[in-house]
Every structure is written in C-alpha cells, then in structure tokens.
Design a protein around this motif. Structure first.
Motif, PDB file in Angstrom:
ATOM      1  N   ASP A 173       0.829  -1.205   0.000  1.00  0.00           N
ATOM      2  CA  ASP A 173       0.000   0.000   0.000  1.00  0.00           C
ATOM      3  C   ASP A 173       0.868   1.261   0.000  1.00  0.00           C
ATOM      4  N   ALA A 174       1.896   1.258   0.854  1.00  0.00           N
ATOM      5  CA  ALA A 174       2.742   2.444   0.980  1.00  0.00           C
ATOM      6  C   ALA A 174       3.482   2.739  -0.314  1.00  0.00           C
ATOM      7  N   GLY A 220       2.528   2.389  -3.200  1.00  0.00           N
ATOM      8  CA  GLY A 220       1.630   2.969  -4.189  1.00  0.00           C
ATOM      9  C   GLY A 220       1.221   4.399  -3.901  1.00  0.00           C
ATOM     10  N   ARG A 221       1.647   4.929  -2.770  1.00  0.00           N
ATOM     11  CA  ARG A 221       1.268   6.286  -2.388  1.00  0.00           C
ATOM     12  C   ARG A 221       2.291   7.287  -2.900  1.00  0.00           C
ATOM     13  N   THR A 222       1.818   8.291  -3.623  1.00  0.00           N
ATOM     14  CA  THR A 222       2.751   9.279  -4.180  1.00  0.00           C
ATOM     15  C   THR A 222       3.448  10.071  -3.082  1.00  0.00           C
ATOM     16  N   ASN A 223       2.779  10.282  -1.947  1.00  0.00           N
ATOM     17  CA  ASN A 223       3.414  11.074  -0.887  1.00  0.00           C
ATOM     18  C   ASN A 223       4.463  10.289  -0.125  1.00  0.00           C
ATOM     19  N   MET A 224       4.638   9.010  -0.443  1.00  0.00           N
ATOM     20  CA  MET A 224       5.674   8.200   0.189  1.00  0.00           C
ATOM     21  C   MET A 224       6.930   8.118  -0.687  1.00  0.00           C
ATOM     22  N   ARG A 225       6.869   8.686  -1.876  1.00  0.00           N
ATOM     23  CA  ARG A 225       7.994   8.565  -2.789  1.00  0.00           C
ATOM     24  C   ARG A 225       9.018   9.664  -2.526  1.00  0.00           C
ATOM     25  N   LEU A 257      -0.362   0.515   8.492  1.00  0.00           N
ATOM     26  CA  LEU A 257      -1.474   0.492   7.532  1.00  0.00           C
ATOM     27  C   LEU A 257      -2.331  -0.753   7.723  1.00  0.00           C
TER      28      LEU A 257
END
Length: 210
Positions: free
Chosen positions: A71-72, A74-79, A156
């Motif tokens: 899940d993480a 796939g999150r743009t704010n985790m990149r 998560l």
C-alpha cells in the motif's frame, strides 16, 4: 565503542541483517533495560514492548508488513523526490519486506493511550515519551553488534496487527523494529545536510534552496 561513534554510525540496517544467527532473549532484555532508562513524560512509563521471536507468529507479522508495504509503495506522498535516494532506498526497503519473516526477532513498542485525535501538545508528549527509548534501544543494539530499522508500514494494518498480537484497544503502536546481528560492524556516518542549512538562531530562517 565511544558514544560519538555510536551516535554517528547507528544506521538503518536492512540488507546487512544476519538472518542465520539467533539473538538470545536475554540480550534483547539487556538492551531493553538500557532503553527503559530513557527520559519519558512525567516518568509515567506508558509503554509496553512486544517481542516476536516465534517463527509462526513472525511469519504472520511479516505478511501484514508486506501488505502495508504494498500500500505504501503505491502512495505518491511516500515517494522520495530525490531519484538517487529513491534508487538506493527502495530496493533496501523491498529486501527487508521480502525477508522480514527470517529476522530472528521483531520488536513492536506500544504506548498506553490512543494518540489519534489528541491535541498537538498531548501528541508531542506521548511520542516524546517513547522515541528516546526506541533510539536508546537501537544504540544498545549497535554497541553489541546488532542492528535494526525504524519501520512503520505495518501501521497500515494496525488493527490486524493488534488482533494478531493481542494488543488491547487504547494502545498505540509506535513502529516495528527488526532485531538481528549485522553482517559486519563497519558502519560509517551518513551524508547529511550541513548544520548551517537546518539551524537558525532566535527566529526561523529557511536556508535558500539549491
């Protein structure tokens, strides 16, 4: 190992964890005894540490971790906006996810209080009461030839992890920390921004970009 060396060479360890060497329970307890000397708000010691070393439970923890990691990722704010950093860190993170079930022990500290919904003052008090202990734990591991990494993606799947480990309602999970001997102990200081770029005197002044 002197204190300055420990402070500057305690790294996040993922690819250099030794999965083949057992970690004795009494050694983990020794590191915890040191960690619990850390300062905490009003000396209330609102913590509990769940150490998972049963292979079957460890495998279930690892499965939940991998679900959270997927899940993480796939999150743009985790990149990471820095491609060079992302190119180094992502494979390391994925490696740990692939092998988490092989790590000899997993530490999950929890706080007796639900930090969600608290005002900033209370949240800062709660986190400030456990973060020093976690860092002391990691330093104690380092001094004994072990390593760890501060991971949070399992949050998560926080409720599923609580159900698996029997963590009661009203407790906040802080993170998940692999515990293993390291393959070699020759860790070095990491690249960091200069102090002048991140410190100002008496009033906030942001350093110019670039």
């Amino acid at each position: 190992m002197d204190l300055d060396t420990a402070l500057t060479t305690t790294r996040t360890v993922r690819k250099r964890l030794d999965f083949s060497r057992p970690v004795p329970r009494d050694l983990i307890d020794e590191c915890l005894r040191l960690a619990l000397q850390a300062p905490n708000g009003s000396n209330r010691q609102l913590w509990h540490w769940v150490i998972v070393d049963d292979p079957a439970v460890r495998a279930q923890v690892a499965d939940l971790y991998r679900e959270g990691l997927a899940d993480a990722m796939g999150r743009t704010n985790m990149r990471n906006p820095d491609p060079a950093q992302s190119g180094r860190i992502r494979p390391s993170v994925e490696y740990l996810g692939d092998h988490l079930h092989e790590v000899p022990a997993l530490a999950i500290p929890v706080l007796k209080d639900d930090a969600r919904g608290m005002e900033v003052f209370m949240q800062a008090s709660r986190w400030g009461s456990v973060i020093p202990a976690v860092w002391s734990f990691m330093l104690a591991l380092r001094a004994r030839g072990l390593g760890s990494a501060w991971t949070t993606v399992h949050l998560l799947r926080e409720q599923q992890m609580a159900d698996l480990l029997g963590i009661p309602d009203g407790y906040t999970q802080v993170g998940l920390f692999p515990v293993a001997y390291t393959l070699g102990t020759d860790f070095k200081p990491a690249s960091r921004r200069p102090v002048d770029d991140v410190r100002s005197w008496n009033r906030f002044v942001e350093a110019p970009s670039g």
